[in-house]
Design a protein around this motif. Structure first.
Motif, PDB file in Angstrom:
ATOM      1  N   ILE A 153       0.844  -1.191   0.000  1.00 48.35           N
ATOM      2  CA  ILE A 153       0.000   0.000   0.000  1.00 48.35           C
ATOM      3  C   ILE A 153       0.880   1.242   0.000  1.00 48.35           C
ATOM      4  O   ILE A 153       1.818   1.345   0.787  1.00 48.35           O
ATOM      5  CB  ILE A 153      -0.934  -0.005   1.231  1.00 48.35           C
ATOM      6  CG1 ILE A 153      -1.925  -1.159   1.112  1.00 48.35           C
ATOM      7  CG2 ILE A 153      -1.654   1.331   1.381  1.00 48.35           C
ATOM      8  CD1 ILE A 153      -2.797  -1.363   2.330  1.00 48.35           C
ATOM      9  N   GLN A 154       0.548   2.183  -0.870  1.00 50.88           N
ATOM     10  CA  GLN A 154       1.252   3.470  -0.911  1.00 50.88           C
ATOM     11  C   GLN A 154       0.505   4.520  -0.094  1.00 50.88           C
ATOM     12  O   GLN A 154       1.120   5.240   0.679  1.00 50.88           O
ATOM     13  CB  GLN A 154       1.407   3.941  -2.356  1.00 50.88           C
ATOM     14  CG  GLN A 154       2.325   3.051  -3.160  1.00 50.88           C
ATOM     15  CD  GLN A 154       2.435   3.524  -4.591  1.00 50.88           C
ATOM     16  OE1 GLN A 154       1.439   3.727  -5.264  1.00 50.88           O
ATOM     17  NE2 GLN A 154       3.663   3.683  -5.061  1.00 50.88           N
ATOM     18  N   THR A 155      -0.826   4.624  -0.294  1.00 50.83           N
ATOM     19  CA  THR A 155      -1.613   5.608   0.459  1.00 50.83           C
ATOM     20  C   THR A 155      -2.992   5.053   0.783  1.00 50.83           C
ATOM     21  O   THR A 155      -3.510   4.209   0.054  1.00 50.83           O
ATOM     22  CB  THR A 155      -1.803   6.937  -0.315  1.00 50.83           C
ATOM     23  OG1 THR A 155      -2.547   6.675  -1.512  1.00 50.83           O
ATOM     24  CG2 THR A 155      -0.477   7.591  -0.649  1.00 50.83           C
ATOM     25  N   LYS A 156      -3.568   5.563   1.887  1.00 50.33           N
ATOM     26  CA  LYS A 156      -4.946   5.246   2.283  1.00 50.33           C
ATOM     27  C   LYS A 156      -5.630   6.566   2.596  1.00 50.33           C
ATOM     28  O   LYS A 156      -5.022   7.458   3.192  1.00 50.33           O
ATOM     29  CB  LYS A 156      -5.006   4.378   3.533  1.00 50.33           C
ATOM     30  CG  LYS A 156      -4.346   3.044   3.423  1.00 50.33           C
ATOM     31  CD  LYS A 156      -4.457   2.297   4.725  1.00 50.33           C
ATOM     32  CE  LYS A 156      -3.254   2.650   5.574  1.00 50.33           C
ATOM     33  NZ  LYS A 156      -3.058   1.815   6.730  1.00 50.33           N
ATOM     34  N   GLU A 157      -6.902   6.660   2.214  1.00 50.37           N
ATOM     35  CA  GLU A 157      -7.654   7.873   2.517  1.00 50.37           C
ATOM     36  C   GLU A 157      -9.091   7.472   2.865  1.00 50.37           C
ATOM     37  O   GLU A 157      -9.680   6.626   2.188  1.00 50.37           O
ATOM     38  CB  GLU A 157      -7.654   8.800   1.296  1.00 50.37           C
ATOM     39  CG  GLU A 157      -8.419  10.079   1.505  1.00 50.37           C
ATOM     40  CD  GLU A 157      -8.420  10.946   0.257  1.00 50.37           C
ATOM     41  OE1 GLU A 157      -8.079  12.129   0.390  1.00 50.37           O
ATOM     42  OE2 GLU A 157      -8.772  10.443  -0.829  1.00 50.37           O
ATOM     43  N   ILE A 158      -9.623   8.074   3.922  1.00 56.75           N
ATOM     44  CA  ILE A 158     -11.007   7.819   4.335  1.00 56.75           C
ATOM     45  C   ILE A 158     -11.725   9.163   4.380  1.00 56.75           C
ATOM     46  O   ILE A 158     -11.267  10.095   5.037  1.00 56.75           O
ATOM     47  CB  ILE A 158     -11.075   7.130   5.712  1.00 56.75           C
ATOM     48  CG1 ILE A 158     -10.348   5.787   5.659  1.00 56.75           C
ATOM     49  CG2 ILE A 158     -12.522   6.958   6.146  1.00 56.75           C
ATOM     50  CD1 ILE A 158     -10.193   5.107   6.999  1.00 56.75           C
ATOM     51  N   ILE A 159     -12.844   9.250   3.651  1.00 51.68           N
ATOM     52  CA  ILE A 159     -13.654  10.463   3.619  1.00 51.68           C
ATOM     53  C   ILE A 159     -15.081  10.085   3.981  1.00 51.68           C
ATOM     54  O   ILE A 159     -15.627   9.106   3.447  1.00 51.68           O
ATOM     55  CB  ILE A 159     -13.629  11.112   2.221  1.00 51.68           C
ATOM     56  CG1 ILE A 159     -12.207  11.507   1.840  1.00 51.68           C
ATOM     57  CG2 ILE A 159     -14.564  12.321   2.168  1.00 51.68           C
ATOM     58  CD1 ILE A 159     -12.055  11.956   0.406  1.00 51.68           C
ATOM     59  N   LYS A 160     -15.690  10.841   4.869  1.00 49.53           N
ATOM     60  CA  LYS A 160     -17.062  10.576   5.274  1.00 49.53           C
ATOM     61  C   LYS A 160     -17.944  11.720   4.800  1.00 49.53           C
ATOM     62  O   LYS A 160     -17.645  12.886   5.043  1.00 49.53           O
ATOM     63  CB  LYS A 160     -17.141  10.441   6.790  1.00 49.53           C
ATOM     64  CG  LYS A 160     -18.469   9.937   7.291  1.00 49.53           C
ATOM     65  CD  LYS A 160     -18.405   9.662   8.777  1.00 49.53           C
ATOM     66  CE  LYS A 160     -19.719   9.124   9.276  1.00 49.53           C
ATOM     67  NZ  LYS A 160     -19.674   8.844  10.711  1.00 49.53           N
ATOM     68  N   SER A 161     -19.021  11.370   4.074  1.00 51.72           N
ATOM     69  CA  SER A 161     -20.000  12.375   3.662  1.00 51.72           C
ATOM     70  C   SER A 161     -21.254  12.162   4.510  1.00 51.72           C
ATOM     71  O   SER A 161     -21.259  11.331   5.415  1.00 51.72           O
ATOM     72  CB  SER A 161     -20.318  12.241   2.166  1.00 51.72           C
ATOM     73  OG  SER A 161     -21.154  11.126   1.936  1.00 51.72           O
ATOM     74  N   HIS A 162     -22.330  12.859   4.181  1.00 52.20           N
ATOM     75  CA  HIS A 162     -23.556  12.715   4.962  1.00 52.20           C
ATOM     76  C   HIS A 162     -24.203  11.337   4.799  1.00 52.20           C
ATOM     77  O   HIS A 162     -24.878  10.852   5.681  1.00 52.20           O
ATOM     78  CB  HIS A 162     -24.556  13.825   4.600  1.00 52.20           C
ATOM     79  CG  HIS A 162     -25.090  13.689   3.204  1.00 52.20           C
ATOM     80  ND1 HIS A 162     -24.356  14.038   2.096  1.00 52.20           N
ATOM     81  CD2 HIS A 162     -26.282  13.227   2.752  1.00 52.20           C
ATOM     82  CE1 HIS A 162     -25.076  13.792   1.009  1.00 52.20           C
ATOM     83  NE2 HIS A 162     -26.248  13.314   1.384  1.00 52.20           N
ATOM     84  N   SER A 163     -23.977  10.665   3.659  1.00 52.60           N
ATOM     85  CA  SER A 163     -24.650   9.382   3.434  1.00 52.60           C
ATOM     86  C   SER A 163     -23.713   8.216   3.153  1.00 52.60           C
ATOM     87  O   SER A 163     -24.151   7.070   3.121  1.00 52.60           O
ATOM     88  CB  SER A 163     -25.632   9.516   2.270  1.00 52.60           C
ATOM     89  OG  SER A 163     -24.922   9.869   1.096  1.00 52.60           O
ATOM     90  N   CYS A 164     -22.422   8.501   2.939  1.00 51.86           N
ATOM     91  CA  CYS A 164     -21.479   7.437   2.570  1.00 51.86           C
ATOM     92  C   CYS A 164     -20.128   7.644   3.233  1.00 51.86           C
ATOM     93  O   CYS A 164     -19.774   8.750   3.622  1.00 51.86           O
ATOM     94  CB  CYS A 164     -21.255   7.419   1.059  1.00 51.86           C
ATOM     95  SG  CYS A 164     -22.679   6.930   0.094  1.00 51.86           S
TER      96      CYS A 164
END
Length: 188
Positions: free
Chosen positions: A31-42
């Motif tokens: 793995i080079q990078t990981k990103e977690i983004i949270k929106s209102h529904s997902c």
């Protein structure tokens, strides 16, 4: 350890890591990078990694889009600059019955029905899993491949799994996933 035994991206007959023997790996995917983004529904999880040393290391991306309102997941696998003989797969828990139709695949257990949809070519094949050392159990595996050319990005394999009654459909335009709830997620 083989790529074909896991729920991952596959390219031709190449392995994601060099397998020297049953318990030894050579050059391994990482793995080079990981990103977690949270929106209102997902919630969106993007993992960028390099794999397939026998192909000269391929830059890959896996995007998971999880619905926060109901059970639903979209998975998109992308291989940078690679458009032929790609697949992604799901090994199915043996408790599920599989019902194939023209537009989707249903996974049914005693309580729920889950639909599996993909714009890519799909097929269901028998698969053997190891419960314990030396003990196998028969199940099925769904393979999604880019063998069916479409207006979609052919360097991307994608599918969704959701409860049958929920709409968690998606489309891919250029390098962007557009989810039925309006969310837009970049693949690059």
């Amino acid at each position: 350890r083989k790529t074909s035994s896991h729920n991952v991206l596959g390219i031709a007959d190449a392995e994601q890591s060099n397998i020297w023997s049953i318990f030894r790996l050579g050059k391994s995917a990482f793995i080079q990078t990981k990103e977690i983004i949270k929106s209102h529904s997902c919630q969106v999880v993007t993992i960028k990694y390099i794999a397939f040393p026998s192909l000269g290391w391929v830059e890959c991306t896996r995007v998971f889009i999880f619905s926060l309102d109901f059970f639903g997941v979209i998975i998109a696998d992308r291989a940078e600059s690679y458009e032929s003989e790609m697949n992604s797969q799901i090994v199915i828990n043996p408790i599920f019955n599989i019902i194939e139709s023209d537009s989707s695949i249903l996974l049914c257990d005693d309580k729920q029905k889950y639909q599996v949809n993909s714009p890519n070519s799909t097929k269901v094949i028998p698969h053997e899993i190891f419960k314990k050392m030396g003990q196998t159990e028969e199940t099925s595996k769904i393979i999604f491949s880019n063998s069916k050319r479409s207006n979609m990005n052919n360097s991307c394999i994608s599918y969704s799994i959701s409860r049958e009654e929920d709409d968690f459909s998606f489309n891919i335009n250029e390098n962007q996933i557009i989810v039925s709830n309006g969310l837009e997620v970049d693949l690059v």
